[in-house]
Design an enzyme around this catalytic site. Structure first.
Site, PDB file in Angstrom:
ATOM      1  N   GLY A   9      37.413 104.894  32.673  1.00 57.40           N
ATOM      2  CA  GLY A   9      37.115 104.470  34.057  1.00 57.40           C
ATOM      3  C   GLY A   9      37.876 105.307  35.063  1.00 57.40           C
ATOM      4  O   GLY A   9      38.421 104.792  36.037  1.00 57.40           O
ATOM      5  N   GLY A  13      38.680 103.919  41.803  1.00 60.56           N
ATOM      6  CA  GLY A  13      39.763 102.940  41.929  1.00 60.56           C
ATOM      7  C   GLY A  13      41.063 103.379  41.271  1.00 60.56           C
ATOM      8  O   GLY A  13      41.569 104.483  41.492  1.00 60.56           O
ATOM      9  N   GLY A  15      41.783 103.981  38.103  1.00 60.22           N
ATOM     10  CA  GLY A  15      41.657 105.057  37.112  1.00 60.22           C
ATOM     11  C   GLY A  15      41.646 106.422  37.781  1.00 60.22           C
ATOM     12  O   GLY A  15      42.237 107.387  37.275  1.00 60.22           O
ATOM     13  N   ASP A  61      30.696 104.849  27.493  1.00 57.63           N
ATOM     14  CA  ASP A  61      30.442 103.485  27.961  1.00 57.63           C
ATOM     15  C   ASP A  61      31.274 102.583  27.065  1.00 57.63           C
ATOM     16  O   ASP A  61      30.933 102.370  25.895  1.00 57.63           O
ATOM     17  CB  ASP A  61      28.942 103.147  27.852  1.00 57.63           C
ATOM     18  CG  ASP A  61      28.659 101.735  28.366  1.00 57.63           C
ATOM     19  OD1 ASP A  61      29.612 100.920  28.433  1.00 57.63           O
ATOM     20  OD2 ASP A  61      27.493 101.443  28.684  1.00 57.63           O
ATOM     21  N   ASN A  88      41.801 101.603  30.958  1.00 55.10           N
ATOM     22  CA  ASN A  88      41.778 101.108  32.344  1.00 55.10           C
ATOM     23  C   ASN A  88      40.424 100.541  32.759  1.00 55.10           C
ATOM     24  O   ASN A  88      40.357  99.641  33.594  1.00 55.10           O
ATOM     25  CB  ASN A  88      42.152 102.292  33.269  1.00 55.10           C
ATOM     26  CG  ASN A  88      41.730 102.065  34.707  1.00 55.10           C
ATOM     27  OD1 ASN A  88      42.410 101.385  35.484  1.00 55.10           O
ATOM     28  ND2 ASN A  88      40.571 102.614  35.092  1.00 55.10           N
ATOM     29  N   THR A 109      33.717  94.856  27.604  1.00 52.83           N
ATOM     30  CA  THR A 109      34.219  95.957  28.443  1.00 52.83           C
ATOM     31  C   THR A 109      35.740  95.925  28.555  1.00 52.83           C
ATOM     32  O   THR A 109      36.414  96.943  28.405  1.00 52.83           O
ATOM     33  CB  THR A 109      33.607  95.838  29.862  1.00 52.83           C
ATOM     34  OG1 THR A 109      32.192  95.774  29.748  1.00 52.83           O
ATOM     35  CG2 THR A 109      34.009  96.999  30.737  1.00 52.83           C
ATOM     36  N   SER A 138      45.768  92.128  33.843  1.00 52.44           N
ATOM     37  CA  SER A 138      45.577  91.560  35.181  1.00 52.44           C
ATOM     38  C   SER A 138      46.476  90.337  35.316  1.00 52.44           C
ATOM     39  O   SER A 138      46.782  89.662  34.320  1.00 52.44           O
ATOM     40  CB  SER A 138      44.120  91.126  35.329  1.00 52.44           C
ATOM     41  OG  SER A 138      43.967  90.311  36.467  1.00 52.44           O
ATOM     42  N   TYR A 158      29.453  79.170  30.183  1.00 48.93           N
ATOM     43  CA  TYR A 158      30.092  80.394  30.695  1.00 48.93           C
ATOM     44  C   TYR A 158      30.598  80.198  32.117  1.00 48.93           C
ATOM     45  O   TYR A 158      29.949  79.576  32.946  1.00 48.93           O
ATOM     46  CB  TYR A 158      29.079  81.537  30.653  1.00 48.93           C
ATOM     47  CG  TYR A 158      29.642  82.862  31.090  1.00 48.93           C
ATOM     48  CD1 TYR A 158      30.562  83.540  30.290  1.00 48.93           C
ATOM     49  CD2 TYR A 158      29.264  83.439  32.300  1.00 48.93           C
ATOM     50  CE1 TYR A 158      31.086  84.761  30.680  1.00 48.93           C
ATOM     51  CE2 TYR A 158      29.784  84.664  32.698  1.00 48.93           C
ATOM     52  CZ  TYR A 158      30.692  85.319  31.886  1.00 48.93           C
ATOM     53  OH  TYR A 158      31.205  86.524  32.285  1.00 48.93           O
TER      54      TYR A 158
END
Ligand SMILES: NC(=O)c1ccc[n+]([C@@H]2O[C@H](COP(=O)([O-])OP(=O)(O)OC[C@H]3O[C@@H](n4cnc5c(N)ncnc54)[C@H](OP(=O)(O)O)[C@@H]3O)[C@@H](O)[C@H]2O)c1
Length: 298
Positions: A9, A13, A15, A61, A88, A109, A138, A158
């Site tokens: 990534g 941002g 990354g 990906d 990242n 991801t 995070s 979810y």
């Protein structure tokens, strides 16, 4: 000899800023990105700023098992050796969706991709020097629960933000378990974590997040608040400390040292106690091997 880093990534941002700083420090940086056009544009901007920046764009990906395998094979063939891997790439609070393996997309991801990428790249780490793996978690991981009974949201209703927190607490439990396994395998690699606090990036928009502003008023509010949030270059500092500072130990976790770890100079950060329990780390590892089919450090 020049050190080589992989940053996932890297085109946007945190990354992007991490890549900029590593290139300035003399690293060759492999920008592992899903969108080649965005990645080439990011590379162009970084080299405009720093013509000497040694940057290579490679397609990855991180949510797709096949792409991870292909990336690792291409890395081994074209680049060969690695000193630093920064996991990242991430998304936040996106509506329910799945990758081709039917893994919930935030889990795929933010966590399973990192698990599989580490396993696939492990043979490439430079045996001559101490290497590092940095996982970007995070603040939200501290609200996360390790959902051992329903890791992939098969039966639990979810919830976008709970999905994010679950993916990040799994990433932290993995980071600590990985570090234990690396140490007992005798490999000269450490695993550490970092988080940015709050960062004024486009992550909500990029993730099609349910938390992104949805009407003119919330966009107006957002535009007022955003200038108060740390810029990506500031918020990337804990990751850079974890990646490059001399006194970092395996299992360390860095974040902003200010009020509630939201902003400020990088410092040691708090880890959700459930992520520290070795038995939980082992369970997360077993589930991850079963889900990804990638097995290592057994
Ligand atoms: N911003 C914050 O306040 C904050 C707070 C806590 C933690 N974090 C964490 O920090 C990390 C970076 O976030 P950011 O704020 O810099 O977000 P960002 O600006 O949206 O950048 C995220 C990067 O990840 C990439 N990415 C997303 N899904 C990917 C996939 N499947 N394969 C490969 N790359 C993918 C994006 O690529 P595209 O450009 O192609 O979308 C982009 O390059 C994330 O792990 C995030 O959870 C951020």
């Amino acid at each position: 000899m020049k050190k080589t880093a992989v940053v996932t990534g890297a085109n946007a941002g945190l990354g992007f800023e991490t890549t900029r700083a590593l290139a300035r420090q003399g690293y060759k940086v492999i920008m592992a990105c899903r969108n080649m056009a965005k990645a080439e544009e990011a590379k162009r901007k970084l080299q405009q700023d720093n013509p000497g920046a040694d940057l290579v764009v490679m397609q990855l990906d991180i949510s797709e098992p096949g792409s991870i395998q292909k990336f690792a094979e291409q890395f081994a063939a074209d680049i060969g050796q690695l000193d630093l891997l920064i996991n990242n790439a991430g998304i936040v609070a996106m509506p329910l969706s799945h990758n081709s393996a039917k893994h919930e997309m935030q889990l795929a991801t933010n966590y399973l991709g990192a698990f599989a990428l580490v396993g696939r790249l492990l043979p490439c780490f430079n045996a001559e020097r101490q290497c590092r793996i940095v996982n970007v978690a995070s603040l939200a991981h501290r609200m996360g629960k390790l959902m051992f009974d329903d890791f992939n949201w098969e039966t639990t209703p979810y919830h976008e933000m709970k999905g994010y927190a679950h993916s990040k607490v799994a990433l932290m439990a993995f980071t600590l378990e990985l570090n234990r396994r690396l140490a007992s395998s005798g490999k000269n690699i450490i695993a550490v974590g970092a988080h940015p606090g709050f960062a004024a990036t486009e992550i909500m928009k990029n993730s099609n997040s349910t938390m992104a502003p949805k009407n003119a008023f919330s966009q107006w509010m957002n535009d007022r608040i955003e200038p108060l949030i740390p810029k990506p270059a500031d918020a990337a500092r804990p990751t850079l400390m974890a990646a490059t500072a001399d006194n970092v130990q395996g299992g360390d976790y860095y974040g902003p040292g200010g009020f509630l770890e939201i902003a400020g100079k990088p410092a040691k950060a708090r880890i959700n106690p459930v992520a520290k329990v070795p038995e939980n780390g082992k369970r997360v590892w077993e589930i991850s091997e079963a889900m990804t089919g990638v097995r290592y450090l057994g």
